[in-house]
Scaffold this motif. Structure first.
Motif, PDB file in Angstrom:
ATOM      1  N   TRP A 188     -22.733   2.549 -10.668  1.00  0.00           N
ATOM      2  CA  TRP A 188     -23.613   2.536 -11.613  1.00  0.00           C
ATOM      3  C   TRP A 188     -24.746   3.174 -11.494  1.00  0.00           C
ATOM      4  N   LEU A 189     -25.483   3.423 -10.555  1.00  0.00           N
ATOM      5  CA  LEU A 189     -26.709   4.339 -10.252  1.00  0.00           C
ATOM      6  C   LEU A 189     -26.344   5.603 -10.267  1.00  0.00           C
ATOM      7  N   SER A 190     -25.177   5.976  -9.758  1.00  0.00           N
ATOM      8  CA  SER A 190     -24.714   7.527  -9.979  1.00  0.00           C
ATOM      9  C   SER A 190     -24.701   7.768 -11.385  1.00  0.00           C
ATOM     10  N   LEU A 191     -23.923   6.912 -11.854  1.00  0.00           N
ATOM     11  CA  LEU A 191     -23.792   7.437 -13.310  1.00  0.00           C
ATOM     12  C   LEU A 191     -25.153   7.403 -14.175  1.00  0.00           C
ATOM     13  N   LYS A 192     -26.117   6.675 -14.055  1.00  0.00           N
ATOM     14  CA  LYS A 192     -27.521   6.629 -14.837  1.00  0.00           C
ATOM     15  C   LYS A 192     -28.247   7.454 -14.381  1.00  0.00           C
ATOM     16  N   PHE A 193     -28.282   8.008 -13.294  1.00  0.00           N
ATOM     17  CA  PHE A 193     -29.249   8.960 -12.665  1.00  0.00           C
ATOM     18  C   PHE A 193     -28.402  10.458 -12.327  1.00  0.00           C
ATOM     19  N   GLY A 194     -27.296  10.317 -12.295  1.00  0.00           N
ATOM     20  CA  GLY A 194     -26.734  11.565 -11.955  1.00  0.00           C
ATOM     21  C   GLY A 194     -25.489  12.037 -13.033  1.00  0.00           C
ATOM     22  N   GLY A 195     -25.389  11.066 -14.210  1.00  0.00           N
ATOM     23  CA  GLY A 195     -24.396  11.490 -15.115  1.00  0.00           C
ATOM     24  C   GLY A 195     -23.085  11.555 -14.746  1.00  0.00           C
ATOM     25  N   TYR A 196     -22.086  12.452 -15.487  1.00  0.00           N
ATOM     26  CA  TYR A 196     -20.729  12.545 -14.935  1.00  0.00           C
ATOM     27  C   TYR A 196     -20.744  13.029 -13.757  1.00  0.00           C
ATOM     28  N   ALA A 197     -21.335  14.107 -13.238  1.00  0.00           N
ATOM     29  CA  ALA A 197     -21.264  14.720 -11.929  1.00  0.00           C
ATOM     30  C   ALA A 197     -21.537  13.683 -10.915  1.00  0.00           C
ATOM     31  N   GLY A 198     -22.663  12.846 -11.124  1.00  0.00           N
ATOM     32  CA  GLY A 198     -22.933  12.161  -9.773  1.00  0.00           C
ATOM     33  C   GLY A 198     -22.121  10.845  -9.785  1.00  0.00           C
ATOM     34  N   HIS A 199     -21.467  10.476 -11.086  1.00  0.00           N
ATOM     35  CA  HIS A 199     -20.447   9.329 -11.059  1.00  0.00           C
ATOM     36  C   HIS A 199     -19.343   9.668 -10.293  1.00  0.00           C
ATOM     37  N   LYS A 200     -18.770  10.816 -10.674  1.00  0.00           N
ATOM     38  CA  LYS A 200     -17.680  11.262 -10.259  1.00  0.00           C
ATOM     39  C   LYS A 200     -17.600  11.669  -8.678  1.00  0.00           C
ATOM     40  N   LEU A 201     -18.814  12.148  -8.327  1.00  0.00           N
ATOM     41  CA  LEU A 201     -19.051  12.256  -6.616  1.00  0.00           C
ATOM     42  C   LEU A 201     -18.867  10.840  -5.973  1.00  0.00           C
ATOM     43  N   SER A 202     -19.516   9.820  -6.497  1.00  0.00           N
ATOM     44  CA  SER A 202     -19.247   8.610  -5.930  1.00  0.00           C
ATOM     45  C   SER A 202     -17.921   7.905  -6.006  1.00  0.00           C
ATOM     46  N   VAL A 203     -17.181   8.447  -7.121  1.00  0.00           N
ATOM     47  CA  VAL A 203     -15.862   7.918  -6.972  1.00  0.00           C
ATOM     48  C   VAL A 203     -14.950   8.390  -5.907  1.00  0.00           C
ATOM     49  N   ASP A 204     -15.151   9.707  -5.884  1.00  0.00           N
ATOM     50  CA  ASP A 204     -14.297  10.561  -4.998  1.00  0.00           C
ATOM     51  C   ASP A 204     -14.605  10.075  -3.399  1.00  0.00           C
ATOM     52  N   ILE A 205     -15.914   9.891  -3.222  1.00  0.00           N
ATOM     53  CA  ILE A 205     -16.254   9.428  -1.976  1.00  0.00           C
ATOM     54  C   ILE A 205     -15.662   7.983  -1.653  1.00  0.00           C
ATOM     55  N   MET A 206     -15.741   7.021  -2.509  1.00  0.00           N
ATOM     56  CA  MET A 206     -15.209   5.860  -2.735  1.00  0.00           C
ATOM     57  C   MET A 206     -13.783   5.760  -2.072  1.00  0.00           C
ATOM     58  N   ASN A 207     -12.961   6.682  -2.836  1.00  0.00           N
ATOM     59  CA  ASN A 207     -11.597   6.744  -2.776  1.00  0.00           C
ATOM     60  C   ASN A 207     -11.280   7.467  -1.049  1.00  0.00           C
ATOM     61  N   PHE A 208     -12.043   8.165  -0.820  1.00  0.00           N
ATOM     62  CA  PHE A 208     -11.888   8.591   0.501  1.00  0.00           C
ATOM     63  C   PHE A 208     -11.881   7.393   1.542  1.00  0.00           C
ATOM     64  N   PHE A 209     -12.877   6.433   1.341  1.00  0.00           N
ATOM     65  CA  PHE A 209     -13.038   5.411   2.249  1.00  0.00           C
ATOM     66  C   PHE A 209     -11.750   4.317   1.977  1.00  0.00           C
ATOM     67  N   LEU A 210     -11.506   4.085   0.474  1.00  0.00           N
ATOM     68  CA  LEU A 210     -10.277   3.444   0.383  1.00  0.00           C
ATOM     69  C   LEU A 210      -8.773   3.685   1.243  1.00  0.00           C
ATOM     70  N   VAL A 211      -8.676   5.174   1.074  1.00  0.00           N
ATOM     71  CA  VAL A 211      -7.669   5.831   1.915  1.00  0.00           C
ATOM     72  C   VAL A 211      -7.682   5.563   3.403  1.00  0.00           C
ATOM     73  N   ALA A 212      -8.876   5.688   3.923  1.00  0.00           N
ATOM     74  CA  ALA A 212      -9.239   5.473   5.186  1.00  0.00           C
ATOM     75  C   ALA A 212      -8.958   3.959   5.783  1.00  0.00           C
ATOM     76  N   THR A 213      -8.840   3.022   4.800  1.00  0.00           N
ATOM     77  CA  THR A 213      -8.362   1.492   5.017  1.00  0.00           C
ATOM     78  C   THR A 213      -6.926   1.628   5.264  1.00  0.00           C
ATOM     79  N   TYR A 214      -6.156   2.726   4.976  1.00  0.00           N
ATOM     80  CA  TYR A 214      -4.595   2.624   4.952  1.00  0.00           C
ATOM     81  C   TYR A 214      -4.429   2.772   6.555  1.00  0.00           C
ATOM     82  N   TYR A 215      -5.187   3.403   7.356  1.00  0.00           N
ATOM     83  CA  TYR A 215      -5.193   3.550   8.695  1.00  0.00           C
ATOM     84  C   TYR A 215      -5.079   2.560   9.474  1.00  0.00           C
ATOM     85  N   ILE A 216      -5.896   1.222   9.144  1.00  0.00           N
ATOM     86  CA  ILE A 216      -5.733   0.176   9.832  1.00  0.00           C
ATOM     87  C   ILE A 216      -4.635  -0.389  10.144  1.00  0.00           C
TER      88      ILE A 216
END
Length: 245
Positions: free
Chosen positions: A31-59
């Motif tokens: 929400w914050l990334s979209l509000k203050f960073g627009g599309y680019a900021g939001h996309k970066l936050s989604v990319d980073i989130m999915n990196f961490f989600l994939v990392a949970t597979y290794y658990i």
């Protein structure tokens, strides 16, 4: 198999806890990334989130392997088509294909009630379709095709329409992909073969199977030039089917 199931009983709760925690944490971040960073900021936050989600597979001992031997163009819309085996297919695709700005065709039901995921589907450029309403579905896909042309974004589609829970591919439903191709005829169709994702959930949601090896392989792109949209998708389907056979 007994060991995989036993370890799954022990480690699945930790995986789910961490997976859910990242979804909750990244909801306000998006929400914050979209509000203050627009599309680019939001996309970066989604990319980073999915990196961490994939990392949970290794658990749960799941290794994730992505292989791409093709130099895919950046300034041209791409349509990634993949077989669909489980909910665990999506995050690796978003992470490993992040440079291509992939927007998924998704069920409209997922736009409500799921932290982070629903927010991203609403505001990240996805096509959220109501399967019970063909007119709405076509309209959403046409909007996605327009956004692809305007922004050089890519689309991600699972043409089977639903998950193949035993790893056996179902026939591709051509409608969504052909609709995009008709509006974005310069798009390049890129098949992706997903293997062993279904094995994670072979026992259902709990326990997850421990120690699986999930593979995502980019296959030879199919250029639409000189082919009908249906022929393009059938070629992509054939490649995937033969690869995972």
């Amino acid at each position: 198999m007994k060991v995989k199931k036993l370890l799954g009983y022990i480690l699945s709760p930790i995986h789910y806890l961490m997976f859910g925690l990242f979804l909750v944490i990244f909801h306000p971040i998006q929400w914050l990334s979209l509000k203050f960073g627009g599309y680019a900021g939001h996309k970066l936050s989604v990319d980073i989130m999915n990196f961490f989600l994939v990392a949970t597979y290794y658990i749960v001992g799941c290794r994730v392997q992505f292989k791409n031997e093709y130099d895919l163009p950046i300034g041209r819309p791409l349509i990634f088509v993949a077989n669909h085996q489980s909910m665990y297919d999506v995050s690796p695709l978003i992470w490993f294909l992040r440079r291509y700005h992939v927007k998924f065709v998704s069920k409209i039901e997922l736009t409500k009630g799921i932290p982070s995921i629903s927010f991203n589907l609403k505001y990240g450029g996805a096509a959220n379709i109501d399967r019970k309403d063909p007119k709405q579905s076509i309209a959403e896909i046409l909007k996605l095709a327009k956004r692809m042309k305007e922004n050089n974004w890519s689309a991600g589609i699972f043409p089977e329409g639903t998950r193949s829970k035993d790893g056996c591919m179902k026939p591709f439903i051509l409608g969504g992909v052909t609709t995009i191709l008709k509006r974005a005829p310069n798009a390049l169709v890129v098949p992706i073969a997903i293997e062993n994702s279904w094995k994670l959930t072979r026992y259902g949601k709990y326990p997850l199977s421990f120690g699986e090896h999930m593979k995502l392989t980019v296959l030879k792109p199919v250029d639409a030039a000189g082919l009908s949209p249906d022929e393009v998708i059938l070629q992509a389907e054939k490649q995937i089917r033969e690869f995972i056979a």
